[in-house]
Scaffold this active site. Structure first.
Site, mmCIF file in Angstrom:
data_model
loop_
_atom_site.group_PDB
_atom_site.id
_atom_site.type_symbol
_atom_site.label_atom_id
_atom_site.label_comp_id
_atom_site.label_asym_id
_atom_site.label_seq_id
_atom_site.Cartn_x
_atom_site.Cartn_y
_atom_site.Cartn_z
ATOM 1 C CD GLU A 47 -2.978 -1.114 0.535
ATOM 2 O OE1 GLU A 47 -2.885 0.016 -0.558
ATOM 3 O OE2 GLU A 47 -3.294 -2.358 0.070
ATOM 4 C CD GLU A 103 -5.593 9.090 -1.098
ATOM 5 O OE1 GLU A 103 -6.034 8.783 -2.224
ATOM 6 O OE2 GLU A 103 -5.729 8.725 0.112
ATOM 7 C CG ASN A 105 -12.294 3.758 8.609
ATOM 8 O OD1 ASN A 105 -12.575 2.994 9.113
ATOM 9 N ND2 ASN A 105 -11.784 3.645 7.369
#
Length: 296
Positions: free
Chosen positions: A149, A158, A196
């Protein structure tokens, strides 16, 4: 090899969202903690018998035996009482610092081995349940997905900033108090979405909803968010990744728990193959058989 690198780069730019959509969350322990000032007791040994009151250190924490015990891992058995973080001990995590460095030779300096060790207190049963082979396989599986990831732990957040605003779900009652573009992917598994951050923050005793940037400031917190998902969330699968590795379902089931049909059931067989290949590489580094059921 070039094909695998290409897959990794694409996935790091646009992190799959299926793994982080709302779902039933299992109970998770509160895990706020500070660095210990107490010296570490002697390292726990599986072959040693301990009587009530015996104190050992394990994963950077001191533990006291409530009654006689032998070969019961501190943190994974109720016989041990957690006495908190300690200082000056030796890591007894199933993956050594040297192996960690071998697995992630190009990692960003943010991702420290010590940060991972400091995060283990949040979920003490992680890579600490079952036989040494089972414990090693779980640690390898977790680090495989972290590698995949974040492209070998080279990215702390990201990289596609154009997608940051998407990760705010205003239908949640708590909204997005840190701003619509504040809940982008961060950390080893590119942890994202406001719901989350709220759920993990509540479980870990951290206000991640109002300060999501803590995940990219504190290496231990970054690892803790990844461990929160690994140990408590089914995602689009039917079990947590921890249960998959401890219960024998195998590495392939952890892929399903992360990304479901985006990769499994023919969704992206090249990606599944790339994850399985990376897992086999990491198990080879640490000297454990990868087991069966490597794909989904």
């Amino acid at each position: 090899m070039n094909r695998i690198k290409s897959i990794l780069t694409v996935l790091s730019a646009v992190v799959a969202t299926a793994a982080f959509l709302p779902g039933a969350a299992n109970a998770a322990p509160a895990a706020s903690d500070t660095a210990g000032s107490t010296s570490c007791a002697p390292l726990w040994k599986s072959s040693t018998a301990y009587t009530a009151g015996g104190t050992v250190s394990h994963h950077g924490r001191n533990w006291t035996a409530k009654w006689w015990t032998q070969n019961e891992n501190p943190g994974a058995a109720t016989v041990w009482a957690d006495e908190g973080a300690c200082a000056g001990g030796v890591s007894d995590f199933v993956i050594s610092e040297a192996e960690f460095e071998t697995i992630f030779p190009k990692r960003d300096p943010f991702y420290t081995y010590q940060g991972l060790i400091d995060a283990l207190h949040a979920y003490p049963r992680f890579a600490n349940t079952g036989t040494e082979q089972t414990r090693s396989r779980e640690a390898a599986a977790f680090l495989t997905h972290a590698d995949f990831e974040s492209v070998g732990l080279q990215y702390v957040k990201e990289i596609n900033e154009a997608n940051y605003w998407i990760k705010c779900d205003y239908s949640q009652p708590f909204g997005c108090p840190a701003g619509q573009s504040a809940y982008y992917g961060r950390g080893p598994i590119m942890f994202s979405w406001n719901f989350n951050y709220k759920a993990a923050g509540d479980a870990l005793g951290l206000d991640l909803l109002n300060d999501p940037w803590l995940v990219e400031r504190d290496p231990s917190v970054a690892w803790q968010t990844a461990l929160w998902y690994w140990n408590t969330q089914n995602g689009p699968g039917t079990m947590t990744s921890h249960d998959a590795m401890v219960g024998g379902a195998g590495f392939g089931e952890t892929i399903r728990s992360l990304n479901g049909s985006l990769e499994c059931n023919g969704g992206n067989p090249e990606s599944v193959e790339a994850r399985a290949a990376k897992y086999e590489h990491i198990t080879d580094v640490i000297g454990v058989d990868p087991g069966s059921h490597l794909t989904c």
